[in-house]
Design an enzyme around this catalytic site. Sequence first.
Site, mmCIF file in Angstrom:
data_model
loop_
_atom_site.group_PDB
_atom_site.id
_atom_site.type_symbol
_atom_site.label_atom_id
_atom_site.label_comp_id
_atom_site.label_asym_id
_atom_site.label_seq_id
_atom_site.Cartn_x
_atom_site.Cartn_y
_atom_site.Cartn_z
ATOM 1 N N GLY A 22 1.744 9.860 4.582
ATOM 2 C CA GLY A 22 2.421 8.664 4.075
ATOM 3 C C GLY A 22 3.931 8.742 4.228
ATOM 4 N N GLN A 23 4.607 7.678 3.775
ATOM 5 C CA GLN A 23 6.065 7.574 3.955
ATOM 6 C C GLN A 23 6.795 8.774 3.359
ATOM 7 O OE1 GLN A 23 8.130 4.843 1.477
ATOM 8 N NE2 GLN A 23 9.890 4.604 2.861
ATOM 9 N N LEU A 24 6.478 9.113 2.115
ATOM 10 C CA LEU A 24 7.112 10.257 1.465
ATOM 11 C C LEU A 24 6.476 11.570 1.915
ATOM 12 C CD1 LEU A 24 8.990 11.492 -0.733
ATOM 13 C CD2 LEU A 24 7.168 11.043 -2.383
ATOM 14 N N ASP A 64 -10.142 13.160 1.392
ATOM 15 C CA ASP A 64 -10.123 11.976 0.529
ATOM 16 C C ASP A 64 -10.053 12.506 -0.899
ATOM 17 O OD1 ASP A 64 -10.617 9.811 -1.037
ATOM 18 O OD2 ASP A 64 -12.419 9.162 0.027
ATOM 19 N N TYR A 154 -0.732 -1.637 -9.988
ATOM 20 C CA TYR A 154 -0.028 -0.406 -9.618
ATOM 21 C C TYR A 154 0.777 0.126 -10.812
ATOM 22 C CZ TYR A 154 3.455 2.358 -6.934
ATOM 23 O OH TYR A 154 4.287 3.330 -6.440
HETATM 24 C C1 AKB Z 1 6.410 -0.338 -4.125
HETATM 25 O O1 AKB Z 1 7.206 -1.208 -3.744
HETATM 26 O O2 AKB Z 1 5.254 -0.586 -4.496
HETATM 27 C C2 AKB Z 1 6.885 1.096 -4.180
HETATM 28 C C3 AKB Z 1 7.414 1.468 -5.523
HETATM 29 C C4 AKB Z 1 8.663 0.885 -6.014
HETATM 30 O O3 AKB Z 1 6.811 2.256 -6.198
HETATM 31 N N1 AKB Z 1 7.886 1.317 -3.183
#
Ligand code: AKB
Length: 327
Positions: A22-24, A64, A154
């Site tokens: 992933g990105q990070l 996974d 999220y």
């Molecule tokens: C997102 O935009 O969902 C992430 C975050 C701020 O956690 N980059």
Amino acid sequence: METTSRTAATAADTILVIGAGGQLGLELTHELRQLYGASNVVAADVREPKNDEVQQAGPFELLDVLDKPRLEDVIRHYKPKQVYHLAALLSATAEKNPKFGWQLNMDGLFNVLDAAIDLGVQQVYWPSSIAVFGPDTPRHNTPQLTVMNPNTVYGISKLAGEQWCEWYFRKHKLDVRSLRYPGLIGYKSLPGGGTTDYAVDIYHKAVAGQPYECFLKADTYLPMMYMPDALQATLDLMHAPADGLTVRSSYNLGAMSFSPEEVATSIRRHYPDFHISYQPDSRQQIADSWPASIDDAQARKDWGWQPQFDLNKMTDDMLLHLRLRQP
Ligand code: AKB
């Protein structure tokens, strides 16, 4: 608050990075391999990474994180002292797949925390986000401790995850550490499914000589951070002595705060004709529920956090590297 006597990894220890494609993950894996030796850092991801480096520069495992027996096999095999668990669905994607977002973000975390306890992993790193805050939170200079009430899948999963990390620390003495990242910006890879992703895409368009249509309004301020600062913060936190850490949920972490119009202005110092237009979509609502800026005084006090990049310094570096990468 209780503390543990466990220490950071030394050169001979093995480290497992879950979500290394992933990105990070991509950049953190590279950084950890520089620090601890490539063969000591095991990269794991649910799919073969697009970037060959993750797979070729050191050990790689297809994993996974929802497959607990396989996770335990990988941990039994490599016996990592530290696990960086970065696999997650980000804000915009989780909003579209709420059940799966919850499942991946929560069950994945439980699998890692439980496996860490059962199999003797000493330290776990897990990223949280500014998404833990919601529309009732003070928007400017958002404090470490305040009203949260996130209203995205999220954000709810990250807030619950923070509380679980703290619980595992208290109940099981597991040395879990966490940061609430702002939007992360880097030139090595593209983020996927986040609300802050515009601040990466915009630089790619500028270097390609193309206009950019932004999915957020011109004056939407969000907390952001350049990748070198994010890597530094992560490693500094993981290397900090345990007894200096007063936050075992997740630390507020700030660097800069800007709007899309300000990024465009910063880019125009290099590309005077750069054009941006605005077509806000459902991500605007998510952005409006998040802080505009973050108070990270506790991180500065506890482990000496100090960011290096502001908007123009980041823009100069992003554009330089993206130009060098052009075919
Ligand atoms: C997102 O935009 O969902 C992430 C975050 C701020 O956690 N980059």
